[in-house]
Design a protein around this motif. Structure first.
Motif, PDB file in Angstrom:
ATOM      1  N   LEU A  64     -21.717  -9.506 -68.332  1.00  0.00           N
ATOM      2  CA  LEU A  64     -22.989  -9.811 -68.981  1.00  0.00           C
ATOM      3  C   LEU A  64     -24.045  -8.730 -68.723  1.00  0.00           C
ATOM      4  N   ARG A  65     -23.618  -7.491 -68.772  1.00  0.00           N
ATOM      5  CA  ARG A  65     -24.573  -6.401 -68.601  1.00  0.00           C
ATOM      6  C   ARG A  65     -25.330  -6.105 -69.888  1.00  0.00           C
ATOM      7  N   GLN A  66     -24.667  -6.315 -71.040  1.00  0.00           N
ATOM      8  CA  GLN A  66     -25.249  -5.924 -72.325  1.00  0.00           C
ATOM      9  C   GLN A  66     -26.076  -7.059 -72.925  1.00  0.00           C
ATOM     10  N   LEU A  67     -27.097  -6.691 -73.679  1.00  0.00           N
ATOM     11  CA  LEU A  67     -28.032  -7.665 -74.231  1.00  0.00           C
ATOM     12  C   LEU A  67     -27.363  -8.623 -75.210  1.00  0.00           C
ATOM     13  N   ASP A  68     -26.532  -8.118 -76.113  1.00  0.00           N
ATOM     14  CA  ASP A  68     -25.938  -8.961 -77.155  1.00  0.00           C
ATOM     15  C   ASP A  68     -25.113 -10.091 -76.543  1.00  0.00           C
ATOM     16  N   GLY A  69     -24.214  -9.720 -75.629  1.00  0.00           N
ATOM     17  CA  GLY A  69     -23.355 -10.736 -75.023  1.00  0.00           C
ATOM     18  C   GLY A  69     -24.138 -11.721 -74.188  1.00  0.00           C
ATOM     19  N   ALA A  70     -25.165 -11.247 -73.485  1.00  0.00           N
ATOM     20  CA  ALA A  70     -25.965 -12.128 -72.640  1.00  0.00           C
ATOM     21  C   ALA A  70     -26.763 -13.127 -73.477  1.00  0.00           C
ATOM     22  N   ALA A  71     -27.343 -12.657 -74.588  1.00  0.00           N
ATOM     23  CA  ALA A  71     -28.095 -13.560 -75.461  1.00  0.00           C
ATOM     24  C   ALA A  71     -27.168 -14.598 -76.084  1.00  0.00           C
ATOM     25  N   ALA A  72     -25.974 -14.173 -76.486  1.00  0.00           N
ATOM     26  CA  ALA A  72     -25.007 -15.109 -77.065  1.00  0.00           C
ATOM     27  C   ALA A  72     -24.565 -16.129 -76.027  1.00  0.00           C
ATOM     28  N   TYR A  73     -24.412 -15.694 -74.784  1.00  0.00           N
ATOM     29  CA  TYR A  73     -24.039 -16.603 -73.696  1.00  0.00           C
ATOM     30  C   TYR A  73     -25.089 -17.697 -73.532  1.00  0.00           C
ATOM     31  N   TRP A  74     -26.369 -17.330 -73.581  1.00  0.00           N
ATOM     32  CA  TRP A  74     -27.427 -18.336 -73.480  1.00  0.00           C
ATOM     33  C   TRP A  74     -27.414 -19.250 -74.701  1.00  0.00           C
ATOM     34  N   MET A  75     -27.087 -18.690 -75.864  1.00  0.00           N
ATOM     35  CA  MET A  75     -26.971 -19.522 -77.065  1.00  0.00           C
ATOM     36  C   MET A  75     -25.939 -20.627 -76.865  1.00  0.00           C
ATOM     37  N   TYR A  76     -24.783 -20.286 -76.300  1.00  0.00           N
ATOM     38  CA  TYR A  76     -23.766 -21.308 -76.022  1.00  0.00           C
ATOM     39  C   TYR A  76     -24.355 -22.436 -75.174  1.00  0.00           C
ATOM     40  N   ARG A  77     -25.129 -22.065 -74.164  1.00  0.00           N
ATOM     41  CA  ARG A  77     -25.708 -23.067 -73.266  1.00  0.00           C
ATOM     42  C   ARG A  77     -26.670 -23.977 -74.026  1.00  0.00           C
TER      43      ARG A  77
END
Length: 470
Positions: A64-77
């Motif tokens: 989760l270093r990159q912005l895109d993946g991190a934002a998508a991860y929060w979206m899942y939550r």
């Protein structure tokens, strides 16, 4: 259960969460309004999509270093949580204590901050500020690693007073300097490599690795300070305690919570509610849970005039549509596109435009952002194969008999809200529905043109003014 009870519960869930389906609303109405408020304010197991499942499909979401993946991860939550207020409040704190990827170049540390908002977000405000002051993302964002004894950096001290707790006009420039002195030596420690090699510290203290808070006593100004009318050898903890007990802080926090959860604009009746929230702030020892409990249980919040008085933010718009449609409950690479849509609407999660966060309310809406909002929601709601939309169709079908275009429109408005649109918007919806004539509800179970017509009506509802409001 009455339509009035359903409408009130829908209002609560739009504000304290991301909306709710009709099935969910009926369950909560059976629980009772006050009981649901208590449940929201005391989150338990969120039962969100587990990390191990996500990482089987999203390799980039392991670090989760990159912005895109991190934002998508929060979206899942946000999409899958059963504790919606926990996420909604984390989103609130993220906007208030704005910290962004553009300077940090490290997304994991931002998600760590969001985790802290989940843990502390309903707790005491002084505890939240203390955790924020020790947060590595905030330290780098506002340059407190450059705040040294004898050579202060005022950035964090200034924003702590101006944007995070009290607001302009309630402190002096000298207060900012004294505040900065108290936070000297509050910095980052090097990443620990003890499990990799017998060395405690990394030689790359500010690289894209696991940061942690470090207090360096030899760099801390322990001298006497005068702050907000008090004098003493104040530490950073003392400064926060002094801030938390100010009337200006109680008003600042209560007003911001009111605007986020109740109405973009504060009228005279809203001011009275804010005063009650301030009382709860002090009586509870600065507890946010108590402040929100006072708000949600107020007659003002529950009144019809308070409904649809806020413009949904982009993340709210997207998550509410997805939860209604019942999609993204399992891992899919399309979730990255969802995060991009929030950006197109003006809210790049984990990357606010400045330390001021996002300007909300009517500033969410411009010609480009509005098109994105309507198109995204229309796509989600118009597809009858999506499980949530299929449930709406099944609810219409189970009534049996023939539905006129007027009745069909009213049913759709009711089941996606309930929403009451203006006369012109309703006339346009009925005119569209009339093109297909009456609907035999028996045919809805078999598919066909009438099923898609309901999807198309839902698509048009997504374009109404009222759908952009919470």
């Amino acid at each position: 259960m009455s339509d009035k009870d359903i409408a009130l519960m829908a209002h609560l869930m739009r504000r304290a969460g991301f909306g709710a389906t009709r099935d969910e609303l009926e369950v909560k109405v059976e629980q009772g309004y006050e009981a649901v408020v208590e449940e929201l304010l005391n989150p338990q197991n969120p039962n969100n999509l587990p990390d191990d499942i996500i990482r089987r499909y999203h390799v980039e979401q392991s670090e989760l270093r990159q912005l895109d993946g991190a934002a998508a991860y929060w979206m899942y939550r946000m999409i899958t949580t059963e504790c919606p207020l926990e996420e909604k409040l984390a989103l609130f704190w993220h906007g208030l204590f704005a910290t962004g990827y553009s300077k940090l170049n490290q997304a994991r540390v931002l998600l760590n901050q969001v985790d802290m908002f989940r843990r502390q977000g309903l707790g005491k405000f002084n505890d939240i500020l203390l955790e924020l002051s020790k947060d590595p993302a905030m330290i780098i964002w506002l340059d407190n690693q450059d705040n040294h004894n004898g050579a202060i950096n005022e950035n964090f001290g200034r924003e702590l007073l101006e944007l995070f707790s009290m607001g302009i006009g309630n402190y002096t420039e000298d207060d900012i300097k004294e505040c900065a002195r108290a936070f000297t030596g509050w910095t980052l420690g090097n990443a620990e490599y003890m499990n990799v090699r017998a060395l405690k510290d990394s030689i790359w203290p500010y690289s894209r690795i696991a940061w942690h808070f470090d207090f360096r006593e030899n760099d801390n100004d322990a001298g006497e300070k005068s702050f907000l009318g008090e004098t003493g050898n104040f530490t950073g903890e003392d400064i926060i305690d002094i801030i938390a007990k100010q009337d200006a802080t109680a008003r600042f926090v209560s007003t911001r919570l009111f605007q986020y959860f109740t109405a973009d604009e504060v009228d005279d009746e809203g001011e009275a509610v804010i005063n009650d929230m301030m009382d709860s702030y002090f009586e509870s020892g600065y507890e946010i849970k108590a402040v929100l409990g006072t708000l949600f249980n107020s007659e003002y919040f529950k009144s019809e005039s308070a409904r649809f008085a806020r413009i949904k933010g982009p993340a709210e718009t997207i998550i509410s549509a997805i939860r209604l449609a019942g999609t993204y409950r399992e891992p899919t690479l399309d979730v990255n596109t969802v995060a991009h849509h929030a950006m197109f609407m003006g809210q790049t999660l984990l990357s606010p435009p400045s330390v001021e966060g996002w300007h909300e309310g009517t500033e969410w809406i411009d010609s480009g952002a509005l098109v994105e909002r309507v198109n995204f929601v229309a796509k989600e709601l118009s597809d009858p194969t999506k499980p949530g939309i299929r449930k709406i169709i099944d609810r219409i079908a189970v009534q049996g008999g023939i539905l006129s275009p007027d009745d069909l429109v009213d049913q759709c408005l009711d089941l996606v809200g309930p929403i009451e649109v203006g006369d012109d918007a309703r006339d346009a919806l009925v005119e569209f529905a009339t093109m297909g004539g009456d609907v035999d509800t028996d045919s809805l179970e078999e598919g066909g043109d009438d099923v898609q017509r309901i999807g198309d009506i839902l698509r048009l509802i997504a374009s109404t003014r009222e759908f952009q409001l919470a």
